[in-house]
Design a protein around this motif. Structure first.
Motif, mmCIF file in Angstrom:
data_model
loop_
_atom_site.group_PDB
_atom_site.id
_atom_site.type_symbol
_atom_site.label_atom_id
_atom_site.label_comp_id
_atom_site.label_asym_id
_atom_site.label_seq_id
_atom_site.Cartn_x
_atom_site.Cartn_y
_atom_site.Cartn_z
ATOM 1 N N SER A 1 0.821 -1.208 0.000
ATOM 2 C CA SER A 1 0.000 0.000 0.000
ATOM 3 C C SER A 1 0.857 1.260 0.000
ATOM 4 C CB SER A 1 -0.925 0.003 1.220
ATOM 5 O OG SER A 1 -1.774 -1.122 1.214
ATOM 6 N N LEU A 2 1.936 1.248 0.771
ATOM 7 C CA LEU A 2 2.857 2.391 0.786
ATOM 8 C C LEU A 2 3.453 2.626 -0.602
ATOM 9 C CD1 LEU A 2 4.763 1.903 4.171
ATOM 10 C CD2 LEU A 2 3.201 3.766 3.580
ATOM 11 N N ALA A 3 3.776 1.542 -1.279
ATOM 12 C CA ALA A 3 4.331 1.650 -2.633
ATOM 13 C C ALA A 3 3.312 2.252 -3.595
ATOM 14 C CB ALA A 3 4.777 0.271 -3.126
ATOM 15 N N GLN A 4 2.048 1.843 -3.460
ATOM 16 C CA GLN A 4 0.994 2.358 -4.330
ATOM 17 C C GLN A 4 0.768 3.852 -4.108
ATOM 18 O OE1 GLN A 4 0.532 -0.115 -6.770
ATOM 19 N NE2 GLN A 4 -1.634 0.349 -6.605
ATOM 20 N N VAL A 5 0.697 4.256 -2.842
ATOM 21 C CA VAL A 5 0.485 5.671 -2.523
ATOM 22 C C VAL A 5 1.682 6.503 -2.981
ATOM 23 C CG1 VAL A 5 0.163 7.345 -0.657
ATOM 24 C CG2 VAL A 5 -1.050 5.159 -0.595
ATOM 25 N N SER A 6 2.890 5.999 -2.740
ATOM 26 C CA SER A 6 4.105 6.720 -3.140
ATOM 27 C C SER A 6 4.175 6.890 -4.654
ATOM 28 C CB SER A 6 5.347 5.972 -2.649
ATOM 29 O OG SER A 6 5.363 5.886 -1.242
ATOM 30 N N ALA A 7 3.715 5.875 -5.380
ATOM 31 C CA ALA A 7 3.730 5.948 -6.843
ATOM 32 C C ALA A 7 2.843 7.089 -7.345
ATOM 33 C CB ALA A 7 3.260 4.624 -7.435
ATOM 34 N N ALA B 1 -7.715 4.736 1.210
ATOM 35 C CA ALA B 1 -8.931 4.011 1.579
ATOM 36 C C ALA B 1 -8.846 2.552 1.148
ATOM 37 C CB ALA B 1 -10.148 4.677 0.935
ATOM 38 N N ASP B 2 -8.340 2.307 -0.068
ATOM 39 C CA ASP B 2 -8.153 0.929 -0.544
ATOM 40 C C ASP B 2 -7.193 0.167 0.359
ATOM 41 O OD1 ASP B 2 -9.876 1.158 -2.630
ATOM 42 O OD2 ASP B 2 -8.360 1.438 -4.176
ATOM 43 N N ALA B 3 -6.126 0.851 0.790
ATOM 44 C CA ALA B 3 -5.151 0.217 1.669
ATOM 45 C C ALA B 3 -5.793 -0.173 2.997
ATOM 46 C CB ALA B 3 -3.980 1.168 1.918
#
Length: 202
Positions: free
Chosen positions: A36-42, A63-65
């Protein structure tokens, strides 16, 4: 450095050595957090995404995370805990474990306050059996969470947010009537006003 590594191994064994099901749950949650951190950072560090898009996408990813992590932990840990309780009370056991118990303990099998692991003479096959059941239950819970429950929850959330976004867009462009009169009355007065003004002679 070696002392630090030894301490890490000791801590790991102390917490998970005799509870592999617990380790499976915690490592799964850790995996979801990192993903999730990787997705948000991207999204945050992507220069091709406009600030307006980021203001929508970042909360969406967070929210998805939250849904992913909460669903995985609650479902997987629940499966593990239920299975563990069934084994500890003897509801789920093997013939070898049952035969190793005393007659008095056999009578207590299935009672909620009965725990085979707390007996003075715990059967040798009890811990390996319990660990195996915990791992299987945690695996089943993680599969159900990742492949069934989480996608459904995410789709419901996305559908709800989409409806809210469409409703906001509609409200922004909707013509509002002045206070004190209805929309139909306002439209009628407007048509009279503009039709009469167009017939005036200069």
């Amino acid at each position: 450095m070696s002392n630090l590594f030894s301490g890490f191994k000791s801590s790991l064994y102390k917490n998970y050595g005799e509870n592999p099901g617990k380790m499976l749950v915690h490592t799964g949650v850790l995996g979801w957090i990192l993903s999730s951190l990787a997705q948000v950072s991207a999204v945050v560090f992507n220069d091709k995404i406009s600030p307006e898009q980021k203001s929508f996408l970042i909360p969406q990813e967070i929210a998805d995370a939250g849904i992913n992590i909460a669903s995985f932990y609650l479902i997987t840990s629940s499966f593990k805990n239920i299975a563990s309780k069934l084994v500890s009370t003897g509801k789920l056991t093997t013939k070898g474990i049952k035969n190793a118990l005393s007659k008095d303990d056999v009578k207590k099998i299935g009672k909620l306050d009965f725990n085979i692991g707390n007996l003075n003479n715990v059967p040798d096959s009890y811990k390996p059996f319990k660990n195996g059941v915990d791992v299987v239950a945690s695996t089943i819970g993680s599969i159900i969470s990742c492949n069934i429950v989480t996608p459904i929850l995410r789709n419901q959330y996305a559908s709800k947010k989409q409806k809210q976004a469409l409703a906001n867009m509609h409200n922004n462009y909707e013509l509002a009537a002045p206070r004190g009169i209805s929309m139909s009355q306002y439209q009628k007065l407007s048509s009279i006003k503009y039709s009469s003004s167009s017939s005036l002679k200069v």
